[in-house]
Design a protein around this motif. Structure first.
Motif, PDB file in Angstrom:
ATOM      1  N   LEU A  24       0.906  -1.156   0.003  1.00  5.07           N
ATOM      2  CA  LEU A  24       0.121  -0.034   0.031  1.00  5.07           C
ATOM      3  C   LEU A  24       0.710   1.204  -0.123  1.00  5.07           C
ATOM      4  O   LEU A  24       0.696   2.188  -0.804  1.00  5.07           O
ATOM      5  CB  LEU A  24      -0.846  -0.038   1.277  1.00  5.07           C
ATOM      6  N   ALA A  25       2.008   1.171   0.593  1.00  3.76           N
ATOM      7  CA  ALA A  25       2.780   2.389   0.864  1.00  3.76           C
ATOM      8  C   ALA A  25       3.347   2.743  -0.365  1.00  3.76           C
ATOM      9  O   ALA A  25       3.607   3.766  -0.874  1.00  3.76           O
ATOM     10  CB  ALA A  25       3.886   2.210   1.831  1.00  3.76           C
ATOM     11  N   ARG A  26       3.740   1.696  -1.223  1.00  3.69           N
ATOM     12  CA  ARG A  26       4.162   1.859  -2.708  1.00  3.69           C
ATOM     13  C   ARG A  26       3.123   2.260  -3.513  1.00  3.69           C
ATOM     14  O   ARG A  26       3.258   3.211  -4.454  1.00  3.69           O
ATOM     15  CB  ARG A  26       4.864   0.668  -3.120  1.00  3.69           C
ATOM     16  N   ALA A  27       1.998   1.692  -3.410  1.00  2.00           N
ATOM     17  CA  ALA A  27       0.705   1.967  -4.291  1.00  2.00           C
ATOM     18  C   ALA A  27       0.494   3.612  -4.116  1.00  2.00           C
ATOM     19  O   ALA A  27       0.164   4.369  -4.935  1.00  2.00           O
ATOM     20  CB  ALA A  27      -0.368   1.431  -4.155  1.00  2.00           C
ATOM     21  N   LEU A  28       0.427   4.206  -3.051  1.00  2.00           N
ATOM     22  CA  LEU A  28       0.304   5.554  -2.710  1.00  2.00           C
ATOM     23  C   LEU A  28       1.182   6.709  -3.426  1.00  2.00           C
ATOM     24  O   LEU A  28       0.652   7.523  -3.822  1.00  2.00           O
ATOM     25  CB  LEU A  28       0.496   5.981  -1.097  1.00  2.00           C
ATOM     26  N   PHE A 311       1.745  -5.898  -4.676  1.00  2.00           N
ATOM     27  CA  PHE A 311       1.867  -4.370  -5.412  1.00  2.00           C
ATOM     28  C   PHE A 311       1.490  -4.550  -6.844  1.00  2.00           C
ATOM     29  O   PHE A 311       0.606  -3.789  -7.465  1.00  2.00           O
ATOM     30  CB  PHE A 311       3.467  -3.775  -5.336  1.00  2.00           C
ATOM     31  N   SER A 312       1.998  -6.046  -7.246  1.00  2.00           N
ATOM     32  CA  SER A 312       1.973  -6.070  -8.716  1.00  2.00           C
ATOM     33  C   SER A 312       0.093  -6.456  -9.024  1.00  2.00           C
ATOM     34  O   SER A 312      -0.397  -6.033  -9.973  1.00  2.00           O
ATOM     35  CB  SER A 312       2.421  -7.247  -9.177  1.00  2.00           C
ATOM     36  N   ALA A 313      -0.437  -7.122  -7.889  1.00  2.00           N
ATOM     37  CA  ALA A 313      -1.817  -7.269  -7.782  1.00  2.00           C
ATOM     38  C   ALA A 313      -2.672  -6.110  -8.009  1.00  2.00           C
ATOM     39  O   ALA A 313      -3.564  -5.810  -8.373  1.00  2.00           O
ATOM     40  CB  ALA A 313      -2.230  -8.318  -6.817  1.00  2.00           C
ATOM     41  N   ILE A 314      -1.968  -5.072  -7.252  1.00  2.00           N
ATOM     42  CA  ILE A 314      -2.634  -3.863  -7.131  1.00  2.00           C
ATOM     43  C   ILE A 314      -2.559  -3.060  -8.258  1.00  2.00           C
ATOM     44  O   ILE A 314      -3.384  -2.397  -9.067  1.00  2.00           O
ATOM     45  CB  ILE A 314      -2.256  -2.725  -6.055  1.00  2.00           C
ATOM     46  N   GLN A 315      -1.587  -3.059  -8.957  1.00  2.00           N
ATOM     47  CA  GLN A 315      -1.409  -2.531 -10.462  1.00  2.00           C
ATOM     48  C   GLN A 315      -2.369  -3.065 -11.549  1.00  2.00           C
ATOM     49  O   GLN A 315      -3.038  -2.388 -12.144  1.00  2.00           O
ATOM     50  CB  GLN A 315       0.027  -2.742 -11.004  1.00  2.00           C
TER      51      GLN A 315
END
Length: 341
Positions: A24-28, A311-315
């Motif tokens: 999440l921190a990276r996605a932000l 994070f790849s899944a969030i992308q």
């Protein structure tokens, strides 16, 4: 780019909520306009967010859920006995239009069952399918489905998987006329069971689809097709075998590199070029299987996903939501059904 809200099931998976918060921190940072609803035990999440200095972040909302779906829970049990699980609450946020997509690393069977119950399938869709990208020799990607949601399928269901996969390949991968192939035990028309042969006939009768025939297991990465269709039993074994082989190769490469100082020096000299090759091979880079055919975007991350993988899944969730993939699939399925009438 329009702002989106994504629901993250923080309690699913083998590694707990810590990797979800790190991702999440990276996605932000990667998506400065998007909002995230993190679902799970609020006390535990508050502690993890504080450690990352994300407490009271304007684009993070914590949604408490009192239950967790365990990886050993049977789908029916999780549906009946855990209505307030983090997985179900995250899916309900999508169903109620409070979030555009759900990402979970939890129990695959439970996610499939709960998503089907909460979101329902698109009109005309027989069954949702689990779909993921795999690398190709050309450097591009191809979609494979189903990967375990439907161990047994009839020909109509497999045909629809091809339709849905083609829409995803066009909208997500940018391929104008995706090549569709059936995974089979041989390329000859006489090979395969009755279901595969019947599915091939359905594809051959459609003028709207670019069906190229059968491919074998050793063609999965040969860039012969953009959409590879199979039932969930075959697909899950094929995918897990490929992931296991990739892990074995990477482990072997690392062992050989560390065995001698000259090899370590060589790797440092060409680090950036080698890093690109390693990233291309790592299964984490392709984490994020789409549960397509539903009235909303649902992304299944590996149960043992690390931060990079989640994070790849969030992308993947962001990309499919931006392309409004469920609506595109709905329209295409309707067109193909009309063609069959």
């Amino acid at each position: 780019m329009a702002a989106l809200t994504l629901a993250l099931d923080a309690m699913g998976g083998d590694n707990g909520p810590s990797i979800v918060i790190e991702a999440l921190a990276r996605a932000l940072e990667q998506f400065p306009q998007h909002h995230f609803i993190v679902v799970g035990d609020d006390a535990e999440l508050a502690e993890l967010l504080a450690a990352k200095k994300l407490s009271n972040h304007p684009r993070i909302t914590v949604k408490h859920a009192s239950q967790t779906v365990e990886m050993t829970d049977k789908p029916g049990y999780s549906l009946r006995a855990k209505p307030d699980s983090s997985m179900r609450v995250a899916l309900d946020l999508v169903a109620n239009d409070e979030a555009a997509a759900c990402v979970s690393a939890g129990n695959t069977g439970a996610l499939m069952t709960k998503a089907y119950f909460a979101l329902k399938t698109l009109p005309g869709v027989l069954r949702p399918a689990l779909m993921s990208a795999i690398p190709q020799a050309s450097g591009k990607s191809a979609f494979v489905l189903d990967l375990g949601a439907n161990p047994v399928c009839d020909s109509d269901t497999l045909f629809q998987f091809g339709v849905m996969g083609a829409v995803a390949a066009r909208e997500v991968l940018g391929i104008e006329r995706p090549r569709i192939a059936l995974l089979n035990m041989g390329e000859e028309d006489i090979k395969g069971n009755d279901v595969v042969k019947s599915t091939a006939q359905l594809f051959q009768q459609s003028q709207l689809l670019n069906y190229i025939g059968f491919i074998e297991g050793d063609d999965l990465f040969a860039d012969k097709a953009d959409v590879i269709v199979c039932d969930g039993f075959v697909g899950n074994i094929a995918l897990k075998s490929c992931e296991g082989l990739a892990d074995l190769l990477l482990s072997n490469i690392r062992s050989n590199i560390n065995a001698h100082w000259l090899t370590r020096w060589f790797v440092k000299l060409f680090y950036h070029r080698l890093q690109r090759s390693w990233d291309w091979l790592k299964p984490d880079h392709y984490n994020g299987a789409s549960l397509i055919g539903l009235r909303g975007v649902v992304i299944k991350s590996h149960g043992d996903a690390n931060t990079d993988a989640f994070f790849s899944a969030i992308q993947q969730a962001v990309e499919e939501t931006q392309q409004d993939l469920p609506a595109r699939i709905r329209d295409r399925v309707e067109s193909v059904l009309l063609e069959q009438d």
